[in-house]
Design a protein around this motif. Sequence first.
Motif, PDB file in Angstrom:
ATOM      1  N   ASP A   1       0.830  -1.199   0.000  1.00 21.22           N
ATOM      2  CA  ASP A   1       0.000   0.000   0.000  1.00 21.22           C
ATOM      3  C   ASP A   1       0.864   1.248   0.000  1.00 21.22           C
TER       4      ASP A   1
ATOM      5  N   ASP B   1       0.573   5.741  -1.387  1.00 23.88           N
ATOM      6  CA  ASP B   1      -0.241   6.796  -2.005  1.00 23.88           C
ATOM      7  C   ASP B   1       0.686   7.801  -2.669  1.00 23.88           C
ATOM      8  N   ARG B   2       0.792   7.718  -4.002  1.00 22.28           N
ATOM      9  CA  ARG B   2       1.647   8.634  -4.753  1.00 22.28           C
ATOM     10  C   ARG B   2       0.871   9.838  -5.271  1.00 22.28           C
ATOM     11  N   SER B   3      -0.402   9.933  -4.897  1.00 23.16           N
ATOM     12  CA  SER B   3      -1.235  11.103  -5.214  1.00 23.16           C
ATOM     13  C   SER B   3      -1.257  11.441  -6.696  1.00 23.16           C
TER      14      SER B   3
ATOM     15  N   LYS C   1      -2.651   6.451  -8.757  1.00 24.52           N
ATOM     16  CA  LYS C   1      -3.620   6.996  -7.811  1.00 24.52           C
ATOM     17  C   LYS C   1      -4.134   5.850  -6.939  1.00 24.52           C
ATOM     18  N   ARG C   2      -4.011   6.016  -5.634  1.00 24.35           N
ATOM     19  CA  ARG C   2      -4.437   4.958  -4.722  1.00 24.35           C
ATOM     20  C   ARG C   2      -5.950   4.770  -4.804  1.00 24.35           C
TER      21      ARG C   2
ATOM     22  N   GLU D   1      -6.295  -0.193  -0.181  1.00 21.02           N
ATOM     23  CA  GLU D   1      -5.098  -0.933   0.207  1.00 21.02           C
ATOM     24  C   GLU D   1      -4.822  -2.044  -0.802  1.00 21.02           C
TER      25      GLU D   1
ATOM     26  N   CYS E   1      -4.226   0.290  -7.011  1.00 22.89           N
ATOM     27  CA  CYS E   1      -3.842   1.610  -7.498  1.00 22.89           C
ATOM     28  C   CYS E   1      -4.165   1.665  -8.985  1.00 22.89           C
TER      29      CYS E   1
ATOM     30  N   LEU F   1       0.697   6.933   5.203  1.00 20.22           N
ATOM     31  CA  LEU F   1       1.025   6.910   3.783  1.00 20.22           C
ATOM     32  C   LEU F   1       1.395   8.311   3.317  1.00 20.22           C
TER      33      LEU F   1
END
Length: 343
Positions: A205, A207-209, A215-216, A219, A222, A280
């Motif tokens: 898991d 979150d690279r935004s 994009k998350r 869990e 993506c 995250l």
Amino acid sequence: MELYDHIEEILECSPAHIIGGIVIGFSMKSRPLVGYTLGTGKKKVSLIAGNHADEPVGPLLLKKLISYLSILDSEHKLLQDYSWWIVPHGNPDGEAKNLKWYSYKDQFTDLPNYLLNVERELPGRDIEFGFPIEGSIVPLRPENKAVYDFWRSSKSPFDLHVSLHGMQATYGPWFLIDESWIDRTKDFRTQCAQRAKQLGYELYDLDRSGEKGFKRIAEGFCTRPDSKAMRQHFLALDDIETANQFHASSMESIRSLGGDCLTLVTEMPLFLYPKKKRKLKWPDPFLQEWGNQFAVWKAKLKSSDLSPEECLKEAEKLEVKPMSWNDQMRLQWQMIVAGLTTI
């Protein structure tokens, strides 16, 4: 029999003697690129692996799957319901280089051998991001053109495309989904998450935004990467040269042929390290710490400051272990099956 239940029979098949393929083109070093078509069903499925040549488990699964499908009766459900278009390895040159550290008989990856011999193409040679889109993006390599022409020869859009990939190390498997299909893949995500946990794995898991298209969703899930987002990322860094290296991915390229193809990417780690509770964020110091550890081991092995035996002892002490290749294939097959039930 449920679709997933075929996996144990698939795993028993030999990858060494697959037949019935056609040469769809040649690599940069003139090695044949082979594609396979099996089944007559209305649902058209594309499977490809090896686009990153240091990720051998996907090609192994596809070779075994071709072997399995080729021995089934023509009236079998897998052949009656689906038409399979499979390229088991999109990079035969890269495969030849990386066979120094693995064989298709392996059950686990040897860490020192891997670190000493692994080779991976950089942007600009990367087959996964080298595919064309007719009228706007040219193919990067002859391998990309060969696969694209193979797809076009189908003369109708695909329903599902899965590109099988892997990672060096994380604490669990990761599943990437076409952004346009997020709302249609809730059951898909349940199937994959339950299978991973049933096999005893945590879900990776982060979150690279949205960076590079990641994009998350939840869990372990993506959105898949996107070449436009990749280019924008490097342009924002004023790195025009790297930005220009990214052509279309196999996922974008096959969708450009029409229809509403569900495109998926599996990411299975060769090595597992312990999970840590954390907030995250990106960049993630926890992931960087482990990346640095593997880089240190590699440098010390190459300089002979660390023996292979010492490397393995250090890895064991830190609770780093190889992930079973059979379990990786089980989860890759689960993603394929979940995709089939989704379409």
